[in-house]
Design an enzyme around this catalytic site. Structure first.
Site, short mmCIF file in Angstrom:
data_model
loop_
_atom_site.label_atom_id
_atom_site.label_comp_id
_atom_site.label_asym_id
_atom_site.label_seq_id
_atom_site.Cartn_x
_atom_site.Cartn_y
_atom_site.Cartn_z
N LYS A 199 92.68 34.84 48.77
CA LYS A 199 91.12 36.37 49.06
C LYS A 199 89.38 35.63 48.84
O LYS A 199 89.12 36.05 49.37
CB LYS A 199 91.34 36.40 47.17
CG LYS A 199 90.08 37.37 46.90
CD LYS A 199 90.58 38.82 47.99
CE LYS A 199 89.12 39.81 47.70
NZ LYS A 199 88.49 39.92 47.69
N SER A 241 91.69 43.44 48.28
CA SER A 241 90.83 43.16 48.67
C SER A 241 91.13 44.47 48.89
O SER A 241 91.95 45.72 49.15
CB SER A 241 90.91 42.60 49.77
OG SER A 241 89.50 42.99 50.53
N ASN A 255 87.04 36.66 51.53
CA ASN A 255 84.96 36.42 51.25
C ASN A 255 84.20 35.78 52.02
O ASN A 255 83.44 36.64 52.10
CB ASN A 255 85.19 36.79 49.44
CG ASN A 255 85.83 37.65 48.72
OD1 ASN A 255 87.13 38.53 49.25
ND2 ASN A 255 85.30 38.75 47.58
C1 6PG Z 1 87.22 43.11 48.43
C2 6PG Z 1 85.63 42.42 48.40
C3 6PG Z 1 85.31 43.00 47.09
C4 6PG Z 1 83.79 41.76 46.78
C5 6PG Z 1 82.21 42.84 46.83
C6 6PG Z 1 81.27 41.99 46.81
O1 6PG Z 1 88.34 41.95 49.29
O2 6PG Z 1 87.48 43.98 48.44
O3 6PG Z 1 85.60 41.46 48.98
O4 6PG Z 1 86.56 41.88 46.56
O5 6PG Z 1 83.73 41.57 45.45
O6 6PG Z 1 82.96 44.01 47.91
O7 6PG Z 1 81.01 40.75 46.79
P1 6PG Z 1 80.06 39.85 46.82
O8 6PG Z 1 79.11 41.07 45.79
O9 6PG Z 1 80.05 38.75 46.69
O10 6PG Z 1 79.23 40.78 47.89
#
Ligand code: 6PG
Length: 466
Positions: A182, A128, A186
């Site tokens: 993870k 992340s 999210n």
């Molecule tokens: C992270 C984010 C990342 C995520 C996208 C957007 O932890 O870096 O969670 O992994 O996939 O930023 O996700 P969405 O398109 O579902 O908003």
């Protein structure tokens, strides 16, 4: 020879490869489109000397020291399976494949099982922090065979974000544990973002504040108990002008949120586990509804605009700040509740305090509060975060503000589904005599399902007529 290999030089893969190279680990890289690999190395500056650009998978495998470790940074789903199928036959038995994409943890469990049956090592790690995090220090949530994790831990520790001196990289448990953590990250990310968007809406439509004033408010909040990456970037987003029109950028962005699905996965898992995540569910639903732009317009034409200006005395900025704080605590309590339920259901002893610690830096939901959450979770293993003394005190101090904000929003038509869900959850969880006795009565009436009694007597059915 390279210490490690990486397949997939998209935004995240490229950033991760440069991070690894910068920390002094020679790395071999491969992308399906060769020009991408060449351009990547050509643009790597002095880090290029740590990179070995490979034009075929065979070349990649030949460039990595044995036993090999290879990170996959390809799109989640089918492409990961396809790549594993392609490279596994080319690898030795003890070569480690690491899927570092945003995999659905069910896929990771399946892949880990297949790897175990084949006697080959496999890791699924959640990474992340977006591009910036991948390049300069992500938060890393590992899952899979512990021996595999131990093998690459020095590299992962070196590239991870640091909280003080502690790397934000932790092995969470076997097979899909890392990707599960993870996913929950999210889900919380969706809820945090939604609650911020809700208070933004009240400031904009209820309090008549312009984007600049809203940006300054978020910047101010970022110096207080809400201090977090998401509040910080909300300030920047609100303060940024559109380079095309000169207008505040926020005012020209369509109010229709995208999503790749990880927040929805969290809600689905929460339902499966019977671990209520109503704040996250509300956030996922709000994103879905946001994309129904035409339907919302038709609704406004039919019923009139919902959101009305608030009287000056109705709410102040402190009310909103404290409401957000209360909402956030309820939301995290639910998120950690999902992890607790998964630990029980899947026999993964997910280390909750360690999860909070790994989220303290590098990841999207990083915030000042997570260090305190780690301590609270360590002191109250398995308990609801809302009841841990430190957070119980914070909720005692702030839930009145949440109630005030949600009530004002409801009366004047400002949609605040996530904040409302947080308040309802909090109220439900402090009501010892609830209303499910009515549901039990109904169930017994139409289906003779039986009920327990307050007096403990063994009379499990009502005297309903046949
Ligand atoms: C992270 C984010 C990342 C995520 C996208 C957007 O932890 O870096 O969670 O992994 O996939 O930023 O996700 P969405 O398109 O579902 O908003």
């Amino acid at each position: 020879m390279a210490d490690i290999g990486l397949i997939g030089l998209g935004t995240m893969g490229a950033a991760l490869a440069l991070n690894i190279a910068e920390k002094g680990f020679p790395i071999a890289v491969y992308n399906r489109t060769t020009s991408v690999t060449r351009d990547f190395v050509a643009g790597a500056g002095e880090l290029a000397e740590q990179l070995t650009a490979c034009e075929t998978l065979e070349e990649l495998i030949g460039a990595i020291a044995k036993p090999r470790s290879i990170i996959l940074m390809v799109p989640a789903g089918g492409p990961v399976d396809a790549m594993i199928e392609q490279i596994r036959p080319l690898l030795d038995e003890d070569d480690l494949i690491i899927d570092a994409g945003n995999a659905n943890y069910h896929d990771t469990v399946r892949r880990a099982k297949a790897a175990e049956q084949a006697g080959v090592p496999f890791l699924g790690i959640g990474v992340s922090g977006g591009e910036e995090g991948a390049r300069h220090g992500p938060s890393i949530m590992g899952g899979g065979e512990k021996a595999g994790w131990d093998r690459v831990e020095p590299i992962l520790n070196a590239i991870a974000a640091k909280f003080g001196d502690t790397p934000c990289a932790t092995w969470m448990g076997p097979d899909g544990a890392g990707h599960f953590v993870k996913t929950v990250h999210n889900g919380i990310e969706y809820a945090d973002m939604q609650m911020i968007a809700e208070v933004y809406g009240i400031m904009r439509d209820g309090m008549g504040m312009d984007s600049k004033a809203i940006g300054s408010t978020f910047a101010e909040w970022n110096r207080g108990p809400l201090s977090s990456y998401l509040i910080e970037i909300s300030a920047t987003v609100a303060n940024t002008a559109d380079s095309h029109s000169g207008e505040p950028l926020l005012d020209v962005i369509l109010d229709s949120a995208g999503q790749k699905g990880t927040g929805r996965w969290t809600a689905i898992e929460a339902l499966h586990l019977a671990a209520p995540a109503t704040v996250i569910e509300a956030a996922v639903a709000a994103r879905n509804l946001s994309s129904r732009v035409d339907a919302r317009k038709a609704g406004q034409d039919l019923f009139g605009s919902a959101a009305q200006p608030l009287e000056d005395s109705t709410l102040n900025l402190k009310d909103l700040e404290m409401a957000l704080l209360a909402g956030k605590i309820a939301c995290y309590a639910q998120g950690f509740g999902i992890l607790t339920a998964a630990s029980e259901e899947r026999s993964w002893p997910l280390p909750l305090p360690e999860v909070a610690k790994v989220w303290r830096e590098g990841c999207i939901i990083r915030s000042a509060m997570l260090d305190d959450m780690a301590a609270a979770l360590a002191d109250h293993p398995g308990g609801n975060l809302m009841y841990a003394p430190d957070f119980a005190k914070r909720l005692t101090d702030t839930h009145g503000f949440l109630r005030k904000v949600v009530a004002a929003a409801a009366l004047e038509g400002h949609p605040t589904p996530a904040l409302m869900a947080a308040l309802s959850y909090f109220d439900t969880m402090r009501t010892s005599r609830g209303t499910a006795n009515m549901i039990q009565g109904q169930r017994d009436f139409f289906g003779r399902h039986g009920f327990d009694r307050l007096d403990g007597l063994d009379i499990r059915h009502g005297p309903w007529a046949d």
